[in-house]
Design an enzyme around this catalytic site. Structure first.
Site, PDB file in Angstrom:
ATOM      1  N   ILE A  10       0.821  -1.222   0.000  1.00  0.00           N
ATOM      2  CA  ILE A  10       0.000   0.000   0.000  1.00  0.00           C
ATOM      3  C   ILE A  10       0.856   1.274   0.000  1.00  0.00           C
ATOM      4  CG2 ILE A  10      -0.320   0.321   2.512  1.00  0.00           C
ATOM      5  CD1 ILE A  10      -3.373   0.715   1.823  1.00  0.00           C
ATOM      6  N   GLY A  31       3.708  -4.856  10.807  1.00  0.00           N
ATOM      7  CA  GLY A  31       2.767  -4.984   9.698  1.00  0.00           C
ATOM      8  C   GLY A  31       2.723  -3.770   8.787  1.00  0.00           C
ATOM      9  N   ASP A  33       1.459  -0.907   9.367  1.00  0.00           N
ATOM     10  CA  ASP A  33       1.799   0.307  10.128  1.00  0.00           C
ATOM     11  C   ASP A  33       3.302   0.575  10.051  1.00  0.00           C
ATOM     12  OD1 ASP A  33       1.456   2.432  11.870  1.00  0.00           O
ATOM     13  OD2 ASP A  33       1.153   1.203  13.669  1.00  0.00           O
ATOM     14  N   SER A 120      -7.032  -5.210  10.500  1.00  0.00           N
ATOM     15  CA  SER A 120      -7.209  -6.208  11.582  1.00  0.00           C
ATOM     16  C   SER A 120      -6.926  -7.660  11.200  1.00  0.00           C
ATOM     17  CB  SER A 120      -8.622  -6.145  12.208  1.00  0.00           C
ATOM     18  OG  SER A 120      -8.738  -5.018  13.045  1.00  0.00           O
TER      19      SER A 120
END
Ligand code: AR6
Length: 169
Positions: A10, A31, A33, A120
Site C-alpha cells: 500500500i 505490519g 503500520d 485487523s
C-alpha cells in the site's frame, strides 16, 4: 464509487489517501503500520505524536489524519482496528466503523481515491473472510459525491483470493 482490487504494498499506491491499520498509541508498530512509517518517514510520526499530545490515545474505530510524508499518497488516515477476541457481533461492528469512519474523514478532506489495507487481519487476527465481507459491505453502502474510487490493497495471497471471489459476486 468504483471498487478496485490490487495485490501489493500500500505504500506504493498513488491515491489521495491511504489507510493505515494503526494501534491506539499511534506511534507505529509492525505490519502495514511499520511499512507506512518506514516509507513515509519521520514527518508522519511527528504528526502522530502531535495528535497524541492533543487528544490522547486513539480509540478502536476512530480515524485521524496526517500528511503522507514521503509517500505518493497525500494523506494517511490512521485507524485502529479491533483485536479479534471471538466476539463476532462486537468485532464486526467495530471493524465496520473503521471503514465507515475512514470514508467519512476522507470525504471531509475531499479525497477522490482512497486505498485500504485489510484492517485487523494480520497481527489483530480478525478472520479474513468475515473482515473482507464487512469491508466490501461498508464501502458498497457508503454513498459519496466526492470519493470516486476505493482500492482494496491485499498483501497476502489468501486475502487477495477472498476479495477476488467476493467482488465477483
Ligand atoms: N501493504 C499492504 N498491506 C500490508 C502491508 C503492506 N505493506 N504489510 C502488511 N499488510 P497488520 P492489524 C497486510 O498486522 O491486523 C501493527 O503492529 C497484512 O497482510 O498490519 O490491523 C499495528 O501497530 C494484513 O492483511 O494490522 C497494530 O499494533 C493487513 O495488512 C497491529 O499491527 C493488516 O495486518 C494492527 O494489526
Amino acid at each position: 464509487m468504483n471498487i478496485e482490487l490490487i495485490k501489493g504494498d500500500i505504500t506504493k499506491i498513488e491515491a489521495d489517501a491511504i489507510v493505515n491499520a494503526a494501534n491506539s498509541s499511534l506511534l507505529g508498530g509492525g505490519g502495514v503500520d511499520g511499512a507506512i512509517h518506514r516509507a513515509g518517514g519521520k514527518q508522519i510520526l511527528d504528526e502522530c505524536i502531535e495528535i497524541r499530545n492533543r487528544q490522547g490515545k486513539c480509540k478502536t474505530g476512530e480515524a485521524v489524519v496526517t500528511t503522507g510524508g514521503n509517500l505518493p499518497a497525500k494523506y494517511v488516515i490512521h485507524i485502529v482496528g479491533p483485536v479479534w477476541n471471538g466476539d463476532e457481533e462486537k468485532g464486526s461492528k467495530l471493524l465496520a466503523n473503521c471503514y465507515h469512519n475512514s470514508l467519512k474523514l476522507a470525504e471531509s478532506l475531499k479525497v477522490k481515491t482512497i486505498a485500504f489495507p485489510n484492517i485487523s487481519t494480520g497481527i489483530y487476527r480478525f478472520p479474513k473472510e468475515l473482515a473482507a465481507k464487512i469491508a466490501i459491505d461498508e464501502v458498497k453502502n457508503f454513498t459519496s459525491e466526492i470519493i470516486e474510487k476505493v482500492i482494496f490493497v491485499c498483501f497476502d495471497d489468501e486475502n487477495e483470493e477472498i476479495y477476488r471471489t467476493l467482488l465477483k459476486e
